[in-house]
Design a protein around this motif. Sequence first.
Motif, PDB file in Angstrom:
ATOM      1  N   LYS A  25       0.809  -1.220   0.000  1.00 43.98           N
ATOM      2  CA  LYS A  25       0.000   0.000   0.000  1.00 43.98           C
ATOM      3  C   LYS A  25       0.842   1.271   0.000  1.00 43.98           C
ATOM      4  O   LYS A  25       0.370   2.323  -0.417  1.00 43.98           O
ATOM      5  CB  LYS A  25      -0.918   0.021   1.231  1.00 43.98           C
ATOM      6  CG  LYS A  25      -1.974  -1.065   1.229  1.00 43.98           C
ATOM      7  CD  LYS A  25      -2.772  -1.014   2.515  1.00 43.98           C
ATOM      8  CE  LYS A  25      -3.751  -2.172   2.597  1.00 43.98           C
ATOM      9  NZ  LYS A  25      -4.467  -2.182   3.872  1.00 43.98           N
ATOM     10  N   VAL A  26       2.065   1.198   0.493  1.00 42.56           N
ATOM     11  CA  VAL A  26       2.894   2.396   0.677  1.00 42.56           C
ATOM     12  C   VAL A  26       3.061   3.230  -0.594  1.00 42.56           C
ATOM     13  O   VAL A  26       2.875   4.444  -0.556  1.00 42.56           O
ATOM     14  CB  VAL A  26       4.273   2.020   1.290  1.00 42.56           C
ATOM     15  CG1 VAL A  26       5.236   3.193   1.247  1.00 42.56           C
ATOM     16  CG2 VAL A  26       4.102   1.547   2.720  1.00 42.56           C
ATOM     17  N   PRO A  27       3.384   2.632  -1.763  1.00 47.03           N
ATOM     18  CA  PRO A  27       3.607   3.480  -2.948  1.00 47.03           C
ATOM     19  C   PRO A  27       2.357   4.233  -3.405  1.00 47.03           C
ATOM     20  O   PRO A  27       2.464   5.267  -4.052  1.00 47.03           O
ATOM     21  CB  PRO A  27       4.047   2.488  -4.036  1.00 47.03           C
ATOM     22  CG  PRO A  27       4.434   1.259  -3.345  1.00 47.03           C
ATOM     23  CD  PRO A  27       3.695   1.235  -2.053  1.00 47.03           C
ATOM     24  N   LYS A  28       1.183   3.734  -3.053  1.00 46.82           N
ATOM     25  CA  LYS A  28      -0.065   4.350  -3.508  1.00 46.82           C
ATOM     26  C   LYS A  28      -0.502   5.512  -2.635  1.00 46.82           C
ATOM     27  O   LYS A  28      -1.385   6.270  -3.008  1.00 46.82           O
ATOM     28  CB  LYS A  28      -1.166   3.287  -3.550  1.00 46.82           C
ATOM     29  CG  LYS A  28      -0.849   2.155  -4.502  1.00 46.82           C
ATOM     30  CD  LYS A  28      -1.808   1.008  -4.340  1.00 46.82           C
ATOM     31  CE  LYS A  28      -1.319  -0.188  -5.161  1.00 46.82           C
ATOM     32  NZ  LYS A  28      -1.938  -1.409  -4.741  1.00 46.82           N
ATOM     33  N   LEU A  29       0.116   5.647  -1.469  1.00 41.75           N
ATOM     34  CA  LEU A  29      -0.265   6.703  -0.537  1.00 41.75           C
ATOM     35  C   LEU A  29       0.581   7.954  -0.760  1.00 41.75           C
ATOM     36  O   LEU A  29       1.656   7.895  -1.343  1.00 41.75           O
ATOM     37  CB  LEU A  29      -0.093   6.211   0.906  1.00 41.75           C
ATOM     38  CG  LEU A  29      -0.928   4.988   1.305  1.00 41.75           C
ATOM     39  CD1 LEU A  29      -0.532   4.534   2.700  1.00 41.75           C
ATOM     40  CD2 LEU A  29      -2.411   5.287   1.244  1.00 41.75           C
ATOM     41  N   VAL A  30       0.070   9.087  -0.273  1.00 41.21           N
ATOM     42  CA  VAL A  30       0.818  10.345  -0.363  1.00 41.21           C
ATOM     43  C   VAL A  30       0.728  11.091   0.965  1.00 41.21           C
ATOM     44  O   VAL A  30      -0.174  10.852   1.768  1.00 41.21           O
ATOM     45  CB  VAL A  30       0.275  11.258  -1.497  1.00 41.21           C
ATOM     46  CG1 VAL A  30       0.580  10.669  -2.844  1.00 41.21           C
ATOM     47  CG2 VAL A  30      -1.207  11.504  -1.350  1.00 41.21           C
ATOM     48  N   GLY A  31       1.652  11.995   1.155  1.00 40.90           N
ATOM     49  CA  GLY A  31       1.595  12.901   2.302  1.00 40.90           C
ATOM     50  C   GLY A  31       1.658  12.213   3.647  1.00 40.90           C
ATOM     51  O   GLY A  31       2.435  11.291   3.879  1.00 40.90           O
ATOM     52  N   ASP A  32       0.768  12.693   4.544  1.00 40.60           N
ATOM     53  CA  ASP A  32       0.766  12.192   5.923  1.00 40.60           C
ATOM     54  C   ASP A  32       0.359  10.728   6.007  1.00 40.60           C
ATOM     55  O   ASP A  32       0.850   9.994   6.866  1.00 40.60           O
ATOM     56  CB  ASP A  32      -0.180  13.036   6.790  1.00 40.60           C
ATOM     57  CG  ASP A  32       0.384  14.427   7.047  1.00 40.60           C
ATOM     58  OD1 ASP A  32       1.626  14.571   6.953  1.00 40.60           O
ATOM     59  OD2 ASP A  32      -0.397  15.352   7.342  1.00 40.60           O
ATOM     60  N   LYS A  34       1.061   8.406   3.920  1.00 44.41           N
ATOM     61  CA  LYS A  34       2.246   7.622   3.585  1.00 44.41           C
ATOM     62  C   LYS A  34       3.230   7.607   4.760  1.00 44.41           C
ATOM     63  O   LYS A  34       3.756   6.552   5.120  1.00 44.41           O
ATOM     64  CB  LYS A  34       2.922   8.193   2.343  1.00 44.41           C
ATOM     65  CG  LYS A  34       4.121   7.387   1.889  1.00 44.41           C
ATOM     66  CD  LYS A  34       4.661   7.914   0.590  1.00 44.41           C
ATOM     67  CE  LYS A  34       5.786   7.044   0.110  1.00 44.41           C
ATOM     68  NZ  LYS A  34       6.227   7.410  -1.227  1.00 44.41           N
ATOM     69  N   LYS A  35       3.448   8.776   5.374  1.00 45.26           N
ATOM     70  CA  LYS A  35       4.368   8.848   6.510  1.00 45.26           C
ATOM     71  C   LYS A  35       3.891   7.955   7.651  1.00 45.26           C
ATOM     72  O   LYS A  35       4.681   7.265   8.293  1.00 45.26           O
ATOM     73  CB  LYS A  35       4.509  10.292   6.991  1.00 45.26           C
ATOM     74  CG  LYS A  35       5.285  11.167   6.042  1.00 45.26           C
ATOM     75  CD  LYS A  35       5.363  12.593   6.545  1.00 45.26           C
ATOM     76  CE  LYS A  35       6.060  13.478   5.519  1.00 45.26           C
ATOM     77  NZ  LYS A  35       6.054  14.881   5.898  1.00 45.26           N
ATOM     78  N   GLN A  36       2.589   7.972   7.901  1.00 44.76           N
ATOM     79  CA  GLN A  36       2.008   7.155   8.969  1.00 44.76           C
ATOM     80  C   GLN A  36       2.198   5.666   8.668  1.00 44.76           C
ATOM     81  O   GLN A  36       2.581   4.891   9.540  1.00 44.76           O
ATOM     82  CB  GLN A  36       0.517   7.480   9.139  1.00 44.76           C
ATOM     83  CG  GLN A  36      -0.145   6.754  10.289  1.00 44.76           C
ATOM     84  CD  GLN A  36       0.421   7.171  11.638  1.00 44.76           C
ATOM     85  OE1 GLN A  36       0.772   8.313  11.852  1.00 44.76           O
ATOM     86  NE2 GLN A  36       0.518   6.226  12.543  1.00 44.76           N
ATOM     87  N   MET A  37       1.926   5.283   7.405  1.00 43.20           N
ATOM     88  CA  MET A  37       2.066   3.883   7.020  1.00 43.20           C
ATOM     89  C   MET A  37       3.530   3.451   7.112  1.00 43.20           C
ATOM     90  O   MET A  37       3.828   2.354   7.599  1.00 43.20           O
ATOM     91  CB  MET A  37       1.546   3.678   5.588  1.00 43.20           C
ATOM     92  CG  MET A  37       1.569   2.228   5.134  1.00 43.20           C
ATOM     93  SD  MET A  37       0.446   1.146   6.049  1.00 43.20           S
ATOM     94  CE  MET A  37      -1.104   1.627   5.315  1.00 43.20           C
ATOM     95  N   VAL A  38       4.448   4.306   6.687  1.00 45.98           N
ATOM     96  CA  VAL A  38       5.881   3.995   6.771  1.00 45.98           C
ATOM     97  C   VAL A  38       6.295   3.803   8.231  1.00 45.98           C
ATOM     98  O   VAL A  38       7.010   2.863   8.572  1.00 45.98           O
ATOM     99  CB  VAL A  38       6.717   5.102   6.085  1.00 45.98           C
ATOM    100  CG1 VAL A  38       8.192   4.987   6.448  1.00 45.98           C
ATOM    101  CG2 VAL A  38       6.534   5.053   4.576  1.00 45.98           C
ATOM    102  N   ALA A  39       5.823   4.675   9.107  1.00 46.53           N
ATOM    103  CA  ALA A  39       6.152   4.555  10.531  1.00 46.53           C
ATOM    104  C   ALA A  39       5.614   3.239  11.094  1.00 46.53           C
ATOM    105  O   ALA A  39       6.303   2.549  11.859  1.00 46.53           O
ATOM    106  CB  ALA A  39       5.585   5.741  11.303  1.00 46.53           C
TER     107      ALA A  39
END
Length: 187
Positions: A25-32, A34-39
């Motif tokens: 899912k990470v590449p499809k997200l943007v902004g906050d 994406k940051k939340q998912m990465v964390a």
Amino acid sequence: MSSDFESYEQDFAVLTADITGRIGKVPKLVGDEKKQMVANVEKQLEEARELLEQMELEVREIPPQSRGMYSSRMRSYKQEMGKLEADFKRSRIAYSDEVRNELLGDDGNSSENQRAHLLDNTERLERSSRRLEAGYQIAVETEQIGQEMLENLSHDREKIQRARERLRETDANLGKSSRILTGMLRR
């Protein structure tokens, strides 16, 4: 003991499956988002590492006769962990506008910023080239000095060898003269 290992295995399987889903899912997200998912994925990867450590400790406690099977499982889990970490790294940068903007400049569209950035990089390259040329020149000079020193040492070695040969001849002559004198004294 192996029941603890098996429960760790189950936890690891569930955790890695969840991590795999989130990585997708990470590449499809943007902004906050994406940051939340990465964390979240980073936290889960840390949990997975801790589980692997616990599993390793359990394997050390297992009797040597059955340890081989568990050790091979551990190797495969470590490989899976390595693949997950590599996938995560790729997913963080895939289709990322942030990375593109970072590489191209602040907004990616400003030709003035790009031109200034290129000029700055060109100056850096020229400075680096000059430093490399100076370093090369120093290396050449050092090589010449080293070669001269080797030649001097070679000449000095020849002189020392000649002096050593003269000493041997002198020693041999002294030995002969000593024998002759001893013979004369006896007569």
